[in-house]
Design a protein around this motif. Structure first.
Motif, PDB file in Angstrom:
ATOM      1  N   ARG A  82       0.840  -1.218   0.000  1.00 29.50           N
ATOM      2  CA  ARG A  82       0.000   0.000   0.000  1.00 29.50           C
ATOM      3  C   ARG A  82       0.870   1.262   0.000  1.00 29.50           C
ATOM      4  NH1 ARG A  82      -3.717   2.220  -2.116  1.00 29.50           N
ATOM      5  NH2 ARG A  82      -5.111   3.602  -0.978  1.00 29.50           N
ATOM      6  N   LEU A  83       2.004   1.222   0.702  1.00 28.66           N
ATOM      7  CA  LEU A  83       2.915   2.374   0.680  1.00 28.66           C
ATOM      8  C   LEU A  83       3.361   2.635  -0.761  1.00 28.66           C
ATOM      9  CD1 LEU A  83       5.129   1.656   3.852  1.00 28.66           C
ATOM     10  CD2 LEU A  83       3.553   3.586   3.565  1.00 28.66           C
ATOM     11  N   ILE A  84       3.653   1.558  -1.483  1.00 29.70           N
ATOM     12  CA  ILE A  84       4.070   1.714  -2.889  1.00 29.70           C
ATOM     13  C   ILE A  84       2.947   2.352  -3.696  1.00 29.70           C
ATOM     14  CG2 ILE A  84       4.616   0.403  -4.994  1.00 29.70           C
ATOM     15  CD1 ILE A  84       6.260  -1.501  -3.168  1.00 29.70           C
ATOM     16  N   GLU A  85       1.724   1.842  -3.506  1.00 27.09           N
ATOM     17  CA  GLU A  85       0.589   2.431  -4.244  1.00 27.09           C
ATOM     18  C   GLU A  85       0.459   3.921  -3.937  1.00 27.09           C
ATOM     19  OE1 GLU A  85      -2.626  -1.175  -4.833  1.00 27.09           O
ATOM     20  OE2 GLU A  85      -2.589  -0.177  -2.902  1.00 27.09           O
ATOM     21  N   LEU A  86       0.846   4.318  -2.715  1.00 30.46           N
ATOM     22  CA  LEU A  86       0.714   5.718  -2.303  1.00 30.46           C
ATOM     23  C   LEU A  86       1.969   6.539  -2.603  1.00 30.46           C
ATOM     24  CD1 LEU A  86      -1.023   4.969   1.112  1.00 30.46           C
ATOM     25  CD2 LEU A  86      -2.107   5.965  -0.913  1.00 30.46           C
ATOM     26  N   GLY A  87       2.935   5.920  -3.277  1.00 31.27           N
ATOM     27  CA  GLY A  87       4.118   6.670  -3.711  1.00 31.27           C
ATOM     28  C   GLY A  87       5.210   6.794  -2.661  1.00 31.27           C
ATOM     29  N   LEU A  88       5.239   5.886  -1.687  1.00 30.29           N
ATOM     30  CA  LEU A  88       6.302   5.907  -0.666  1.00 30.29           C
ATOM     31  C   LEU A  88       7.153   4.645  -0.805  1.00 30.29           C
ATOM     32  CD1 LEU A  88       4.049   7.100   2.287  1.00 30.29           C
ATOM     33  CD2 LEU A  88       5.787   8.466   1.117  1.00 30.29           C
ATOM     34  N   LYS A  89       8.410   4.753  -0.392  1.00 25.42           N
ATOM     35  CA  LYS A  89       9.337   3.625  -0.580  1.00 25.42           C
ATOM     36  C   LYS A  89       9.477   2.818   0.723  1.00 25.42           C
ATOM     37  CE  LYS A  89      14.196   2.647  -1.443  1.00 25.42           C
ATOM     38  NZ  LYS A  89      15.466   3.120  -1.966  1.00 25.42           N
ATOM     39  N   PRO A  90       8.986   1.582   0.755  1.00 19.87           N
ATOM     40  CA  PRO A  90       9.135   0.792   1.979  1.00 19.87           C
ATOM     41  C   PRO A  90      10.526   0.170   2.098  1.00 19.87           C
ATOM     42  CG  PRO A  90       7.882  -0.448   0.338  1.00 19.87           C
ATOM     43  CD  PRO A  90       8.241   0.862  -0.305  1.00 19.87           C
ATOM     44  N   ILE A  91      11.075   0.238   3.306  1.00 17.31           N
ATOM     45  CA  ILE A  91      12.305  -0.516   3.619  1.00 17.31           C
ATOM     46  C   ILE A  91      11.839  -1.577   4.608  1.00 17.31           C
ATOM     47  CG2 ILE A  91      14.667  -0.392   4.556  1.00 17.31           C
ATOM     48  CD1 ILE A  91      14.402   1.543   2.290  1.00 17.31           C
ATOM     49  N   LEU A  92      11.686  -2.796   4.126  1.00 17.72           N
ATOM     50  CA  LEU A  92      11.112  -3.874   4.952  1.00 17.72           C
ATOM     51  C   LEU A  92      12.241  -4.625   5.663  1.00 17.72           C
ATOM     52  CD1 LEU A  92       8.394  -5.308   5.549  1.00 17.72           C
ATOM     53  CD2 LEU A  92       8.760  -6.671   3.516  1.00 17.72           C
ATOM     54  N   LEU A  93      12.180  -4.647   6.992  1.00 16.09           N
ATOM     55  CA  LEU A  93      13.221  -5.324   7.784  1.00 16.09           C
ATOM     56  C   LEU A  93      12.637  -6.574   8.417  1.00 16.09           C
ATOM     57  CD1 LEU A  93      14.574  -2.150   9.624  1.00 16.09           C
ATOM     58  CD2 LEU A  93      15.459  -3.186   7.524  1.00 16.09           C
ATOM     59  N   GLU A  94      13.271  -7.701   8.206  1.00 15.18           N
ATOM     60  CA  GLU A  94      12.752  -8.971   8.708  1.00 15.18           C
ATOM     61  C   GLU A  94      13.870  -9.705   9.459  1.00 15.18           C
ATOM     62  OE1 GLU A  94       9.862 -10.883   8.956  1.00 15.18           O
ATOM     63  OE2 GLU A  94      11.315 -12.211   9.918  1.00 15.18           O
ATOM     64  N   ARG A  95      13.588 -10.091  10.715  1.00 16.52           N
ATOM     65  CA  ARG A  95      14.612 -10.754  11.532  1.00 16.52           C
ATOM     66  C   ARG A  95      14.975 -12.139  10.978  1.00 16.52           C
ATOM     67  NH1 ARG A  95      11.949 -11.227  17.232  1.00 16.52           N
ATOM     68  NH2 ARG A  95      13.876 -12.247  17.828  1.00 16.52           N
ATOM     69  N   GLY A  96      13.982 -12.798  10.356  1.00  9.47           N
ATOM     70  CA  GLY A  96      14.180 -14.175   9.914  1.00  9.47           C
ATOM     71  C   GLY A  96      14.789 -14.263   8.533  1.00  9.47           C
ATOM     72  N   ARG A  97      14.794 -15.522   8.048  1.00  7.17           N
ATOM     73  CA  ARG A  97      15.454 -15.751   6.762  1.00  7.17           C
ATOM     74  C   ARG A  97      14.419 -15.856   5.648  1.00  7.17           C
ATOM     75  NH1 ARG A  97      20.411 -19.478   6.993  1.00  7.17           N
ATOM     76  NH2 ARG A  97      19.132 -21.255   7.615  1.00  7.17           N
TER      77      ARG A  97
END
Ligand code: FAD
Length: 508
Positions: free
Chosen positions: A90-105
């Motif tokens: 949804r951030l992408i649809e709204l023109g924002l750049k997500p930086i997704l951080l995930e602890r797992g693999r």
């Protein structure tokens, strides 16, 4: 009849007869809803069809155009479960750049960590059934129910999954589910959409601290890395206890929340089919039968939860010192077992003895103690404590146990004695009630397995009803199941989308 509903030639001919048209003029028949009615001796399948004749337009395939967000304002999303993934899209649809951080693999590596858990070789606290690419929903039944009243959002969520590889049947099934064999592929595709649009998806990044300046959240710390962004969406799920401890230590307000805990119950699937379909065998055309049960026992709710027909019980703990079970099914629901959570309400009064020391974390501590107790009762191994169902209700020991789908194995144990008495008594009364509604449900062919403790979060991270931001920390957007605003894949995804919209209003 079930056989006719499974055969397009049969229902197309029937549609032509009902509409009094020539079958040859039919260009396309599309199923728009399918449900099973098993209340009578003969189960029926109800189909709603859309019939396209001659030149009539055919329905457009599901399609989304995600724009490029290269160089746009960066927003940090912590956690790649449904809430984090849908927030990022949804951030992408709204023109924002997500930086997704995930602890797992990532999912392929996560599979090897899960195989190690099933072999009883210990639990990686960052990569397991709850943590890793796709979050807790990746290795699940993938049931897609929600109590959300906003049909539009729900349909869009299903279409998003279809666009990323789910079977279009989920768009019309009354009880859609995806299956654990299909989910990893869909999750991978969603992550690929995010990166193809210019967003980032970073694995093995466990958030260990927050960057706060004058009450405003500026970013997060992952070990030695500092990552800043215009806002932080916190979508860490209900198993991220270290996040609750971190917020508590940083003086960020949390609230204790009631929860539900109990056991997983497992029957032979053929037995559940016999009870639900009123026939000796379900045959070739009906799916593995399910149930949904609820009762009030001495003023406390007891209910079945996350039923997995044709499924497996899985070890869902995030630490080797705990025993936690849950359930998943493959798309075909082909295992010979039917399992379900069976839980009773746990109220603030039940863990009041922990409140003075732990404040808002009292429920979490109670949950943790329950899981550690189950681990001890399993002999301090991966093996889960279990008891036959009729023995559990009668308060008798089970000397030997039937075969189970739980790969690490089970060991006989007096769950009726060692579980907190209000849980054991509630479950015992509830199972007896369910046995009167489903004749054959209380049987020694079935087992209860300990413990089902992570049905919801024991802690709420508060947020303002309008801005969806933490009331005391500007820039902190808690979302999903871990924050206390969702329960399940779809509701977590929908909440992630709402929060992304709130972030848009905050950063503009
Ligand atoms: C075995 C199983 C079966 C299930 N079956 C179903 C089902 O059939 N249908 C259904 O609707 N629901 C099901 N559920 C529940 C469903 O998976 C959850 O409701 C849903 O995943 C919650 O989404 P979420 O995004 O809020 O959190 P999660 O899915 O829990 O995701 C949180 C993510 O945050 C990451 N994270 C945590 N801490 C940190 C940190 N410090 N730094 C970086 N990342 C972090 C985690 O690794 C995780 O990937 C099942 C759950 C399990 C465990």
């Amino acid at each position: 009849m079930p056989r006719e509903a499974a055969d397009a030639t049969c229902y197309t001919a029937r549609a032509a007869r009902e509409l009094r048209i020539d079958e040859r003029s039919i260009a396309l028949v599309r199923v728009v809803k399918r449900s099973i009615d098993a209340r009578q001796r003969q189960p029926w399948v109800n189909l709603s069809l859309e019939v396209y004749v001659d030149q009539e337009p055919q329905p457009a395939p599901v399609h989304f155009d995600y724009p490029s967000v290269e160089g746009k304002t960066e927003v940090i999303v912590v956690g790649s479960g449904p809430a984090g993934l849908f927030a990022a899209l949804r951030l992408i649809e709204l023109g924002l750049k997500p930086i997704l951080l995930e602890r797992g693999r990532e999912v392929s590596l996560r599979k090897t960590d899960i195989a190690r858990i099933n072999r009883g070789e210990g639990v990686d606290p960052d990569s397991n059934y709850a943590f890793g690419e796709g979050g807790a929903g990746t290795f699940s039944d993938g049931k897609l129910f929600t109590r959300s009243k906003k049909r539009g959002d729900y349909n869009k969520a299903l279409q998003t999954l279809v666009f990323h590889g789910a079977n279009p049947e989920i768009l019309y099934e009354a009880h859609p589910h995806i299956g654990t064999d299909k989910l990893p592929y869909i999750i991978r595709n969603i992550c690929r959409t995010i990166t193809d649009c210019g967003g980032e998806v970073l694995f093995e990044r466990r958030v260990t601290d927050l960057i706060l300046r004058q009450g405003v959240l500026k970013g997060v710390v992952c070990g030695s890395e500092r990552i800043e962004g215009a806002a932080v969406v916190l979508a860490t799920g209900h198993s991220a206890r270290d996040i609750y401890y971190l917020l508590h230590e940083r003086g960020i307000r949390l609230e204790a929340k009631a929860l539900a805990m109990g056991v997983r119950i497992e029957h032979p699937q053929a037995l559940i089919d016999r009870i639900q379909y009123h026939q000796p065998e379900r045959g070739e055309w009906l799916p593995a039968a399910s149930y949904s049960l609820v009762s009030q026992e001495q003023g406390r709710g007891v209910y079945s939860f996350c039923m997995c027909p044709g499924g497996f019980i899985v070890p869902a703990m995030t630490d080797s010192a705990e025993s936690v079970v849950n359930g998943m099914s493959p798309s075909g629901r082909t295992s010979p077992y039917a399992n379900s959570g069976l839980v009773t309400e746990v109220r603030a009064a039940d863990f009041a003895h922990l409140t003075e020391q732990w404040g808002a974390l009292a429920g979490l501590k109670f949950q943790e103690e329950f899981e550690r107790l189950a681990r001890r009762e399993g002999g301090d191994r991966q093996v889960a404590p279990a008891q036959r169902v009729a023995d559990f209700v009668a308060g008798k020991a089970s000397n030997a146990l039937p075969a189970t789908s739980y790969v690490p194995g089970i060991t006989p144990s007096r769950l009726d004695r060692w579980m907190p008495s209000f849980i054991a008594e509630g479950l015992r009364a509830g199972i007896a009630t369910f046995g009167r509604r489903m004749r054959g449900f209380v049987t020694n062919e079935a087992i209860v397995v300990g413990v089902e403790s992570r049905t919801s979060t024991p802690v709420r991270i508060p947020r303002d009803a309008e801005t969806l931001m933490h009331p005391e920390v500007a820039g902190l957007f808690p979302t999903g199941e871990g924050a206390g605003y969702a329960g399940g894949i779809i509701s977590a995804g929908l909440d992630g989308e709402r929060v992304a919209e709130a972030v848009r209003n905050f950063v503009k």
